[in-house]
Each structure stands twice: as C-alpha cells, then as structure tokens.
Design a protein around this motif. Structure first.
Motif, short mmCIF file in Angstrom:
data_model
loop_
_atom_site.label_atom_id
_atom_site.label_comp_id
_atom_site.label_asym_id
_atom_site.label_seq_id
_atom_site.Cartn_x
_atom_site.Cartn_y
_atom_site.Cartn_z
N GLU A 28 35.26 2.24 -57.24
CA GLU A 28 34.57 2.06 -55.94
C GLU A 28 32.95 1.74 -56.51
OE1 GLU A 28 35.78 2.54 -52.26
OE2 GLU A 28 36.87 1.45 -53.81
N VAL A 29 32.47 2.34 -57.76
CA VAL A 29 31.27 2.05 -58.04
C VAL A 29 31.27 0.69 -58.51
CG1 VAL A 29 30.01 2.62 -60.13
CG2 VAL A 29 30.49 4.47 -58.76
N CYS A 30 32.26 0.25 -59.10
CA CYS A 30 32.25 -1.27 -59.67
C CYS A 30 32.05 -2.23 -58.26
CB CYS A 30 33.54 -1.73 -60.44
SG CYS A 30 33.45 -1.00 -62.24
N PHE A 31 32.66 -1.95 -57.45
CA PHE A 31 32.55 -2.94 -56.35
C PHE A 31 31.27 -2.57 -55.52
CE2 PHE A 31 33.03 -3.34 -51.63
CZ PHE A 31 33.70 -4.47 -51.60
N LEU A 32 30.68 -1.52 -55.46
CA LEU A 32 29.45 -1.56 -54.88
C LEU A 32 28.49 -2.11 -55.78
CD1 LEU A 32 30.01 2.25 -53.40
CD2 LEU A 32 29.63 0.07 -52.02
N LEU A 33 28.61 -2.21 -57.00
CA LEU A 33 27.55 -2.86 -57.92
C LEU A 33 28.00 -4.37 -57.79
CD1 LEU A 33 27.70 -0.23 -60.67
CD2 LEU A 33 25.76 -0.65 -59.39
N SER B 112 26.26 -4.48 -69.65
CA SER B 112 25.00 -5.28 -69.61
C SER B 112 24.90 -5.95 -68.13
CB SER B 112 24.78 -6.02 -70.75
OG SER B 112 25.73 -7.07 -70.86
N ALA B 113 25.89 -6.20 -67.53
CA ALA B 113 25.69 -7.05 -66.30
C ALA B 113 25.18 -6.23 -65.17
CB ALA B 113 27.43 -7.61 -66.00
N VAL B 114 25.37 -4.88 -65.30
CA VAL B 114 24.55 -3.99 -64.26
C VAL B 114 23.52 -3.23 -64.61
CG1 VAL B 114 26.91 -3.84 -63.19
CG2 VAL B 114 26.16 -2.08 -64.89
N ASN B 115 22.75 -2.72 -63.70
CA ASN B 115 21.55 -1.89 -63.85
C ASN B 115 22.06 -0.57 -64.15
OD1 ASN B 115 19.39 0.16 -63.08
ND2 ASN B 115 18.30 -1.51 -62.50
N ALA B 116 22.13 0.01 -65.39
CA ALA B 116 22.66 1.26 -65.77
C ALA B 116 22.14 2.60 -65.14
CB ALA B 116 22.32 1.37 -67.36
N VAL B 117 20.77 2.49 -64.59
CA VAL B 117 20.30 3.43 -63.78
C VAL B 117 21.03 3.58 -62.44
CG1 VAL B 117 18.33 4.38 -62.75
CG2 VAL B 117 18.07 3.24 -65.01
N LYS C 202 23.16 6.61 -60.79
CA LYS C 202 22.79 7.20 -59.59
C LYS C 202 23.82 7.21 -58.38
CE LYS C 202 17.83 7.10 -59.95
NZ LYS C 202 16.53 6.42 -59.22
N LEU C 203 24.43 5.87 -58.48
CA LEU C 203 25.60 5.79 -57.53
C LEU C 203 26.91 6.56 -57.66
CD1 LEU C 203 26.63 4.17 -55.03
CD2 LEU C 203 27.34 2.33 -56.57
N ARG D 80 27.05 9.56 -59.09
CA ARG D 80 26.63 10.83 -58.67
C ARG D 80 26.24 11.00 -57.23
NH1 ARG D 80 24.09 15.95 -59.22
NH2 ARG D 80 22.16 16.34 -58.18
N LYS D 81 25.84 10.01 -56.50
CA LYS D 81 25.69 10.15 -55.01
C LYS D 81 27.16 10.08 -54.48
CE LYS D 81 24.22 7.06 -51.10
NZ LYS D 81 23.79 5.76 -50.67
N LEU D 82 28.19 9.19 -54.99
CA LEU D 82 29.49 9.24 -54.21
C LEU D 82 29.98 10.62 -54.52
CD1 LEU D 82 30.71 5.78 -55.06
CD2 LEU D 82 29.73 6.44 -52.87
N LEU D 83 30.12 11.11 -55.66
CA LEU D 83 30.55 12.54 -55.92
C LEU D 83 30.08 13.45 -55.24
CD1 LEU D 83 30.74 12.35 -59.92
CD2 LEU D 83 32.82 12.98 -58.28
N LEU D 84 28.61 13.62 -55.07
CA LEU D 84 28.11 14.51 -54.00
C LEU D 84 28.41 14.54 -52.64
CD1 LEU D 84 24.28 14.72 -55.35
CD2 LEU D 84 26.03 16.52 -55.50
N ALA D 85 28.76 13.23 -52.36
CA ALA D 85 28.94 13.16 -50.83
C ALA D 85 30.50 13.76 -50.50
CB ALA D 85 29.01 11.57 -50.62
N ASN D 86 31.21 13.81 -51.62
CA ASN D 86 32.44 14.46 -51.37
C ASN D 86 32.69 15.82 -52.10
OD1 ASN D 86 33.75 12.10 -49.89
ND2 ASN D 86 33.08 11.05 -51.77
#
Length: 261
Positions: free
Chosen positions: A172-177, A186-191, A195-196, A198-204
């Motif tokens: 899901e993180v890959c899709f949302l990125l 290197s194709a994504v913003n590591a920060v 953060k994403l 952690r956000k998804l884990l916290l939400a659940n």
C-alpha cells in the motif's frame, strides 16, 4: 506474516490482562526452554518492538516471541474453550481470571531483561514506538536511503530499516507513493516513505482489521493489496500480481501498472 500493528495490539492486550499479577501457572513447551523457568514470578508488563513481543517477569527475566506466519497469543477466561488445537501450544501463562496461550510461537527465548537488546537491537526504529521522535525519523530515512539502487519493496520490508512494515503496508505504501515495488529506493522521497509507513500503522494500531483507504467496509479497505485482477480504485486499470524476492524473502506484490510507473 502479521503486520507491526497486529503485534502491537496483541502486546497491549496481553499487558492489560497480565501486568502486575502473580503467575498461577506458567508452562513453556519449547525444547530449548525449561518449562518451570517462570514459576513463582509475577508479570511486570508486555512490550512490543516491531513484530517482536517481550513479556517481562519479576526477577529480571523476559520471554521473547515472534509470530512469523502462523503464531498467535490468545487470551481466555478460566474454563473457556481454546480456539486452536493443544498440540500447537508453546506457552501457557495464567494469572487470576486470565490465561494467555501462545500458539505456534517462533524464536522463543528467555533472556535477562537487561539483555533484550541482544534480540531486538538490530532492528530499525520502531514505527509504533511510544517515544517516536525526529531522531527516529532521521535514522529510518538514513537506513532506507543507504542503498539507493535497492528495490523499494524489499527495502520497506527490511526490519533493520524500520520495524513494523509487513507485506500489506509495503504494498500500500508503494501504491500511495506512486512507485512500483521494483522501483529503486531513489525513485521516492525517503522521508515521505517513512512518514507514510508510520501513518498507516498508527491509523490501524488499535483496530482488529487494517484499512489503508480510510474505509472499513469489507472489500473497500485496501488500494491494491489482495486485489489482483480487479480495477484500480484510482484509474481503473487491472491490478497486477507477481512474486518479488527470493527464497524466504519472497512476497506477493500487488501494483497498478498505470499509477505505479
């Protein structure tokens, strides 16, 4: 394999049921562990680190367990029927009015509480750590970015990078990125990736079922995970499925070829 939030919730439920109570019965059914090692002790508390559970007892002793693919801790009332067969039992921890049964537990170890780091010290920052800080964020970003050519999917799953992400959240993180699991880090913003995650884990973290879309209705919880062959919720293209990784690291990946170039 259970996600970090599943282990987090299991650990907190164990802590609420057992912490501060004297043991009435303690059996460890594992060839490497003495069954009576916990006799006469009290449960001080239960903590989780990523996908690891550490049950702490009086006398400076901790029981470590890991679910892997099929393990679980169940809580029962005295006399209540167990939901899994007795031959899968690896631990029985009983206090007044509650019984914790560990089924098919893996990597069980007894260590001095002060030596817990020998079992979990190699892990990256715990995404559900109660003391998560900017320093943890920076460390996770540093570890994720250490090899820019590494495929994103396996990097997110690497518990040495950050602890807690399983195959569901990797997908899901890959899709949302907007990046394929096979894209380089290197194709994504590591920060943003950390953060994403952690956000998804916290939400659940406090929910028995996971949702990454914000919807809890059956069939609507995920963007692409376990939706192979179905239309993408954003563009309508068909969700693809393929195994990524080798040997014990092999995982099924789901992705949209249009949204995740």
């Amino acid at each position: 394999m259970p996600e970090g939030d599943t282990v987090f919730l299991a650990g907190h439920r164990l802590d609420e049921a057992l912490a501060g109570k004297a043991l009435l019965r303690a059996e460890l059914r594992h060839p490497r562990l003495p069954s009576g090692a916990l006799s006469g002790r009290s449960v001080l508390g239960v903590r989780t680190v990523g996908k690891h559970i550490l049950m702490r007892f009086s006398g400076e002793l901790s029981l470590h367990s890991h679910f892997r693919m099929d393990g679980a801790w169940h809580l029962y009332r005295p006399g209540q029927k167990w939901q899994r067969p007795a031959h899968q039992v690896r631990a029985i921890i009983e206090v007044e009015n509650r019984i914790a049964i560990g089924f098919a537990l893996h990597d069980m170890e007894l260590v001095p509480t002060s030596a817990e780091s020998t079992l979990v010290g190699h892990l990256g920052p715990d995404l559900l750590g109660e003391n998560w800080s900017d320093a943890d964020l920076h460390e996770a970003v540093k570890r994720l970015s250490a090899d820019p050519t590494r495929q994103l999917g396996p990097a997110l799953l690497d518990q040495r990078v950050m602890a807690g992400v399983g195959n569901l959240y990797k997908t899901e993180v890959c899709f949302l990125l907007g990046a394929s699991p096979w894209a380089p880090v290197s194709a994504v913003n590591a920060v943003e990736a950390v953060k994403l995650s952690r956000k998804l884990l916290l939400a659940n973290a406090w929910a028995p079922e996971q949702s990454t879309t914000g919807q809890r209705g059956r069939g609507h919880q995920h963007w692409v995970f376990e939706r192979g062959g179905k239309p993408c919720r954003k563009c309508g293209d068909r969700i693809r499925v393929e195994t990524q990784g080798d040997d014990y690291m092999a995982r099924i990946s789901y992705w949209c070829p249009t949204c995740q170039q």
